[in-house]
Design a protein around this motif. Structure first.
Motif, mmCIF file in Angstrom:
data_model
loop_
_atom_site.group_PDB
_atom_site.id
_atom_site.type_symbol
_atom_site.label_atom_id
_atom_site.label_comp_id
_atom_site.label_asym_id
_atom_site.label_seq_id
_atom_site.Cartn_x
_atom_site.Cartn_y
_atom_site.Cartn_z
ATOM 1 N N ASN A 154 -23.125 65.372 -31.038
ATOM 2 C CA ASN A 154 -21.917 65.955 -30.454
ATOM 3 C C ASN A 154 -21.220 66.896 -31.418
ATOM 4 O OD1 ASN A 154 -22.320 64.632 -28.043
ATOM 5 N ND2 ASN A 154 -20.920 62.950 -28.496
ATOM 6 N N TYR A 158 -20.676 70.597 -30.003
ATOM 7 C CA TYR A 158 -19.304 71.027 -29.713
ATOM 8 C C TYR A 158 -18.608 71.574 -30.963
ATOM 9 C CZ TYR A 158 -20.152 68.347 -25.460
ATOM 10 O OH TYR A 158 -20.679 67.873 -24.280
ATOM 11 N N LYS A 206 -13.659 66.250 -20.222
ATOM 12 C CA LYS A 206 -14.811 66.361 -21.135
ATOM 13 C C LYS A 206 -15.322 64.985 -21.553
ATOM 14 C CE LYS A 206 -12.949 70.682 -23.026
ATOM 15 N NZ LYS A 206 -12.369 71.337 -24.229
ATOM 16 N N ILE A 208 -15.892 63.459 -24.514
ATOM 17 C CA ILE A 208 -16.994 63.559 -25.465
ATOM 18 C C ILE A 208 -16.939 62.391 -26.430
ATOM 19 C CG2 ILE A 208 -18.056 65.008 -27.238
ATOM 20 C CD1 ILE A 208 -16.542 67.382 -25.871
ATOM 21 N N TYR A 211 -15.247 62.366 -29.952
ATOM 22 C CA TYR A 211 -14.351 63.529 -30.035
ATOM 23 C C TYR A 211 -13.446 63.573 -28.814
ATOM 24 C CZ TYR A 211 -17.386 64.921 -33.836
ATOM 25 O OH TYR A 211 -18.080 64.945 -35.021
#
Length: 436
Positions: A154, A158, A206, A208, A211
């Motif tokens: 990730n 990202y 999102k 994530i 995060y």
């Protein structure tokens, strides 16, 4: 006489301990001889079977280990590499595994449409969610390792969003530092600004892993506890790295009356209107399954937790605070447990069985370190701590920061519009639905 009574059992204990040490030395000598014998006979796999991974990796020739790992790579046995050779060798060969993984995924050989690493992670995920982790054949060390893999993925995927977010909160942190606030005022200012900047509590867009803060990259966003805690943690570290802020997974008990700080919060409607089931047979079947579903849900909660908060160190006071950004409140992390000032007796937040394993190796290590330190910190006088950090002190700090001209330090929101009505959480169903 008193000294004799005390010292006699102590001396006996020391004698027993000394005998155990001698026995251990004797065993170690025998063990060393046997290992040398097996090495001389090149019975390397026997060393692994008898003495385990650590001795195996430490004593077997490097050439043999590399040859074995190459065989595992050819067969796609990535999980077995971790189990048998440990994290050092696993991380060393991780780039190679990723290359093989991508190649096999593109060519769809042997594994159909799913890659090797996908299969490994899927297996570990099933172990976590089903509770098989408790069984002897499922080592808990795999959980942080696989979580770390996902975190690293990730971070690469990202990276642009992370960079933008960091730039945003670094500017915010600079503005906060200019206000010369104390620790409590800083905490309350950051919490107040966060709730003013977002649209409210609701399902993140999102979401994530690792995060959660990225859902708050833009103003007017929506998020849940993992987004709010991660955002608060990141901002506190940007303001002052000495806070050593980190996320903490907990279980929150919604049956307690929570007295929260006077921060206006909004809960976004999810537009979930499930149709009522009119089929009596299905209703009866659902009722029969309720007990089993409740048990499984409780098991999952006990193992993995249902809420996320933040831990921050206060070096000047020698304590570690718990800050709940979702339900604005503060507590103390003492003796490995959480004492929250949001309830009368400090209860309401507990640590799940798997602790921070699902958050990766780094967070797991941070947590274990925090547990150790919590036994030596200045956190014994709870009433004095409540006076300094409790809800009354929190609201006084809020009044002070709101009275200042803080428009340039906020995220573009007018804090003067915030309601000062006191907020309580007394409804168990409402609270439990807001902390996931």
């Amino acid at each position: 006489m008193k000294e004799i009574v005390i010292n006699k059992p102590f001396n006996e204990k020391m004698k027993i301990k000394f005998e155990k040490v001698k026995e251990k030395i004797k065993q170690d000598i025998q063990k060393d001889k046997m290992i040398k014998k097996l090495l001389k006979e090149k019975k390397y796999e026997e060393i692994y079977k008898v003495y385990g991974k650590d001795v195996y990796v430490a004593t077997v020739p490097e050439k043999y280990l590399k040859k074995s790992i190459k065989e595992y790579l050819k067969e796609g046995r990535f999980e077995d590499i971790y189990n048998k050779f440990g994290s050092t060798y696993y991380n060393r060969y991780l780039p190679k595994m990723e290359s093989i993984d991508k190649y096999m995924e593109l060519n769809k050989k042997k594994i159909g449409t799913k890659s090797f690493l996908y299969q490994v992670r899927k297996k570990i995920l099933s172990i976590v969610t089903s509770g098989i982790l408790l069984l002897e054949g499922a080592p808990a060390v795999l959980i942080p390792a696989l979580s770390s893999l996902t975190l690293n993925d990730n971070a690469r995927q990202y990276s642009e969003e992370i960079s933008l977010y960091n730039s945003k909160i670094n500017e915010y942190a600079n503005n906060i530092r200019k206000l010369n606030l104390n620790d409590l005022e800083t905490i309350m200012k950051v919490l107040d600004d966060m709730w003013s900047d977002i649209k409210g509590y609701g399902s993140p867009e999102k979401d994530i892993f690792g995060y959660g803060r990225l859902d708050f990259l833009e103003s007017g966003s929506i998020g849940v506890c993992r987004n709010m805690a991660d955002d608060f943690t990141a901002k506190m570290n940007a303001i002052n790295p000495n806070y050593n802020a980190r996320n903490l997974i907990v279980n929150i008990n919604g049956s307690f009356p929570y007295h929260l700080a006077n921060i206006n919060r909004n809960f976004v409607e999810q537009n979930e209107n499930p149709q009522e089931e009119n089929n009596e047979n299905k209703n009866e079947e659902n009722n029969n399954n309720n007990e089993q579903i409740d048990y499984l849900q409780q098991f999952k909660t006990d193992m993995l937790g249902n809420h996320m908060v933040s831990l921050i160190d206060i070096p000047s006071d020698g304590i570690t605070l718990m800050v709940d950004a979702t339900n604005p409140s503060i507590g103390i992390f003492k003796d490995g447990s959480i004492y929250t000032f949001a309830t009368e007796d400090g209860k309401g937040l507990t640590i799940p069985a798997l602790r921070q394993y699902t958050q990766g190796t780094v967070e797991s290590i941070k947590y274990e370190g925090a547990v150790i330190m919590s036994h030596f910190q200045n956190n014994k006088d709870i009433e004095l701590l409540r006076q300094k950090w409790g809800v009354v002190a929190q609201n006084k700090a809020l009044d002070k920061v709101r009275s200042q001209n803080t428009q340039n330090a906020s995220l573009g929101q007018n804090s003067s519009n915030i309601s000062y009505e006191k907020t309580y959480y007394n409804d168990e169903n409402e609270l439990s639905s807001k902390v996931r």
